[in-house]
Design a protein around this motif. Structure first.
Motif, PDB file in Angstrom:
ATOM      1  N   ILE A   4      41.662  37.048  32.668  1.00 36.36           N
ATOM      2  CA  ILE A   4      40.494  37.616  33.321  1.00 36.36           C
ATOM      3  C   ILE A   4      39.746  38.471  32.287  1.00 36.36           C
ATOM      4  O   ILE A   4      40.363  39.215  31.534  1.00 36.36           O
ATOM      5  CB  ILE A   4      40.917  38.449  34.555  1.00 36.36           C
ATOM      6  CG1 ILE A   4      39.709  38.852  35.367  1.00 36.36           C
ATOM      7  CG2 ILE A   4      41.727  39.655  34.163  1.00 36.36           C
ATOM      8  CD1 ILE A   4      40.083  39.499  36.707  1.00 36.36           C
ATOM      9  N   ASP A  57      34.334  38.756  34.166  1.00 35.04           N
ATOM     10  CA  ASP A  57      34.821  38.399  35.496  1.00 35.04           C
ATOM     11  C   ASP A  57      34.712  39.587  36.450  1.00 35.04           C
ATOM     12  O   ASP A  57      34.133  39.482  37.525  1.00 35.04           O
ATOM     13  CB  ASP A  57      36.268  37.893  35.427  1.00 35.04           C
ATOM     14  CG  ASP A  57      36.368  36.565  34.697  1.00 35.04           C
ATOM     15  OD1 ASP A  57      35.588  35.655  35.027  1.00 35.04           O
ATOM     16  OD2 ASP A  57      37.211  36.452  33.786  1.00 35.04           O
ATOM     17  N   VAL A  58      35.299  40.724  36.059  1.00 43.02           N
ATOM     18  CA  VAL A  58      35.274  41.920  36.901  1.00 43.02           C
ATOM     19  C   VAL A  58      34.931  43.123  36.034  1.00 43.02           C
ATOM     20  O   VAL A  58      35.570  43.345  35.006  1.00 43.02           O
ATOM     21  CB  VAL A  58      36.632  42.172  37.585  1.00 43.02           C
ATOM     22  CG1 VAL A  58      36.565  43.395  38.484  1.00 43.02           C
ATOM     23  CG2 VAL A  58      37.085  40.965  38.369  1.00 43.02           C
ATOM     24  N   LYS A  82      30.697  38.610  37.331  1.00 39.43           N
ATOM     25  CA  LYS A  82      30.900  37.932  38.612  1.00 39.43           C
ATOM     26  C   LYS A  82      31.116  38.953  39.720  1.00 39.43           C
ATOM     27  O   LYS A  82      30.617  38.793  40.830  1.00 39.43           O
ATOM     28  CB  LYS A  82      32.110  36.997  38.536  1.00 39.43           C
ATOM     29  CG  LYS A  82      31.907  35.798  37.642  1.00 39.43           C
ATOM     30  CD  LYS A  82      33.177  34.963  37.572  1.00 39.43           C
ATOM     31  CE  LYS A  82      33.037  33.874  36.524  1.00 39.43           C
ATOM     32  NZ  LYS A  82      34.331  33.241  36.241  1.00 39.43           N
ATOM     33  N   TYR A  83      31.892  39.990  39.427  1.00 38.08           N
ATOM     34  CA  TYR A  83      32.220  41.016  40.410  1.00 38.08           C
ATOM     35  C   TYR A  83      32.062  42.400  39.787  1.00 38.08           C
ATOM     36  O   TYR A  83      32.418  42.604  38.627  1.00 38.08           O
ATOM     37  CB  TYR A  83      33.661  40.865  40.912  1.00 38.08           C
ATOM     38  CG  TYR A  83      33.960  39.497  41.456  1.00 38.08           C
ATOM     39  CD1 TYR A  83      33.513  39.123  42.721  1.00 38.08           C
ATOM     40  CD2 TYR A  83      34.670  38.564  40.699  1.00 38.08           C
ATOM     41  CE1 TYR A  83      33.773  37.859  43.214  1.00 38.08           C
ATOM     42  CE2 TYR A  83      34.928  37.294  41.194  1.00 38.08           C
ATOM     43  CZ  TYR A  83      34.479  36.939  42.450  1.00 38.08           C
ATOM     44  OH  TYR A  83      34.733  35.687  42.943  1.00 38.08           O
ATOM     45  N   ASP A 134      30.887  44.693  44.826  1.00 32.59           N
ATOM     46  CA  ASP A 134      31.753  43.762  45.549  1.00 32.59           C
ATOM     47  C   ASP A 134      32.962  44.442  46.172  1.00 32.59           C
ATOM     48  O   ASP A 134      33.536  43.917  47.122  1.00 32.59           O
ATOM     49  CB  ASP A 134      32.198  42.648  44.593  1.00 32.59           C
ATOM     50  CG  ASP A 134      30.998  41.896  44.048  1.00 32.59           C
ATOM     51  OD1 ASP A 134      30.333  41.198  44.834  1.00 32.59           O
ATOM     52  OD2 ASP A 134      30.698  42.038  42.848  1.00 32.59           O
ATOM     53  N   ASP A 135      33.339  45.571  45.625  1.00 31.00           N
ATOM     54  CA  ASP A 135      34.486  46.324  46.143  1.00 31.00           C
ATOM     55  C   ASP A 135      34.357  47.779  45.728  1.00 31.00           C
ATOM     56  O   ASP A 135      33.570  48.112  44.835  1.00 31.00           O
ATOM     57  CB  ASP A 135      35.810  45.777  45.590  1.00 31.00           C
ATOM     58  CG  ASP A 135      36.472  44.774  46.508  1.00 31.00           C
ATOM     59  OD1 ASP A 135      36.643  45.088  47.702  1.00 31.00           O
ATOM     60  OD2 ASP A 135      36.823  43.682  46.032  1.00 31.00           O
ATOM     61  N   LYS A 153      43.930  41.509  43.417  1.00 26.46           N
ATOM     62  CA  LYS A 153      43.050  40.610  44.178  1.00 26.46           C
ATOM     63  C   LYS A 153      42.195  39.773  43.226  1.00 26.46           C
ATOM     64  O   LYS A 153      42.113  38.552  43.368  1.00 26.46           O
ATOM     65  CB  LYS A 153      42.164  41.435  45.110  1.00 26.46           C
ATOM     66  CG  LYS A 153      41.049  40.651  45.763  1.00 26.46           C
ATOM     67  CD  LYS A 153      40.150  41.584  46.566  1.00 26.46           C
ATOM     68  CE  LYS A 153      38.865  40.915  46.978  1.00 26.46           C
ATOM     69  NZ  LYS A 153      38.005  41.829  47.760  1.00 26.46           N
ATOM     70  N   TYR A 154      41.590  40.418  42.247  1.00 28.26           N
ATOM     71  CA  TYR A 154      40.724  39.692  41.317  1.00 28.26           C
ATOM     72  C   TYR A 154      41.512  38.864  40.317  1.00 28.26           C
ATOM     73  O   TYR A 154      41.063  37.791  39.900  1.00 28.26           O
ATOM     74  CB  TYR A 154      39.745  40.654  40.633  1.00 28.26           C
ATOM     75  CG  TYR A 154      38.681  41.094  41.623  1.00 28.26           C
ATOM     76  CD1 TYR A 154      37.699  40.209  42.054  1.00 28.26           C
ATOM     77  CD2 TYR A 154      38.695  42.363  42.170  1.00 28.26           C
ATOM     78  CE1 TYR A 154      36.751  40.596  42.978  1.00 28.26           C
ATOM     79  CE2 TYR A 154      37.765  42.757  43.105  1.00 28.26           C
ATOM     80  CZ  TYR A 154      36.785  41.867  43.502  1.00 28.26           C
ATOM     81  OH  TYR A 154      35.855  42.252  44.440  1.00 28.26           O
ATOM     82  N   MET A 157      42.106  35.736  42.194  1.00 27.19           N
ATOM     83  CA  MET A 157      40.882  34.972  42.404  1.00 27.19           C
ATOM     84  C   MET A 157      40.413  34.261  41.139  1.00 27.19           C
ATOM     85  O   MET A 157      39.921  33.135  41.196  1.00 27.19           O
ATOM     86  CB  MET A 157      39.745  35.889  42.888  1.00 27.19           C
ATOM     87  CG  MET A 157      39.891  36.340  44.316  1.00 27.19           C
ATOM     88  SD  MET A 157      38.660  37.574  44.799  1.00 27.19           S
ATOM     89  CE  MET A 157      37.126  36.739  44.517  1.00 27.19           C
ATOM     90  N   VAL A 158      40.563  34.924  40.008  1.00 27.96           N
ATOM     91  CA  VAL A 158      39.968  34.431  38.752  1.00 27.96           C
ATOM     92  C   VAL A 158      40.925  33.549  37.961  1.00 27.96           C
ATOM     93  O   VAL A 158      40.534  32.531  37.396  1.00 27.96           O
ATOM     94  CB  VAL A 158      39.462  35.602  37.894  1.00 27.96           C
ATOM     95  CG1 VAL A 158      38.979  35.123  36.541  1.00 27.96           C
ATOM     96  CG2 VAL A 158      38.361  36.354  38.629  1.00 27.96           C
TER      97      VAL A 158
END
Length: 159
Positions: A4, A57-58, A82-83, A134-135, A153-154, A157-158
């Motif tokens: 990530i 990604d995050v 992305k997030y 996003d969060d 969580k991420y 997801m990633v």
């Protein structure tokens, strides 16, 4: 193995969440070293200029927005990520960094020269005032378990 691409930045705040983040990275170093590429994280490594960063990604954003430069950096982060996750009370609510927003008019006039001298905006705002988030990870400082839950969580997801 895919990693990530993670970013971490701090704006106007006490940086207590950064300290918690660093301690968590120490505790979980071996667990995360195969999963995370710290694409932007000045507290862990030399990082490029924020405006050169892309394909994240995050991105974790700590702190409230109190200058035009911080707002521009934040808007760039949103475009290349992305997030986006707001971390800590200042990023999520604007407070306590924004306590001067509620000063009475006389006190605001008294501090106006300092606000101008340091290039600060007249008010301090949470991250969500300027970009979609996003969060959130609340707290001052954040709770370790809450941050790890969002991070995991991420990661799921990633990766």
């Amino acid at each position: 193995m895919k990693k990530i691409r993670l970013g971490w930045i701090t704006f106007t705040c006490s940086e207590d969440n950064t300290i918690v983040f660093l301690e968590l990275m120490n505790k979980h170093f071996f667990e995360f070293s195969d999963k995370i590429d710290f694409a932007y994280c000045k507290v862990l490594r030399t990082s490029p200029d924020i405006f050169e960063v892309k394909d994240i990604d995050v991105f974790f954003v700590e702190g409230a927005i109190s200058t035009d430069d911080e707002r521009k950096q934040l808007e760039h982060i949103r475009k290349v990520s992305k997030y986006v996750v707001a971390v800590g009370a200042c990023a999520c609510t604007g407070y306590p960094a924004g306590q001067r927003n509620r000063f009475p008019p006389l006190l605001k006039r008294k501090i106006s020269n300092r606000v101008k001298r340091y290039g600060l905006n007249s008010e301090v705002h949470p991250v969500s005032k300027y970009v979609k988030i996003d969060d959130r990870v609340m707290g001052c400082p954040m709770q370790e378990e809450a941050f790890l839950s969002i991070l995991n969580k991420y990661l799921e997801m990633v990766i």
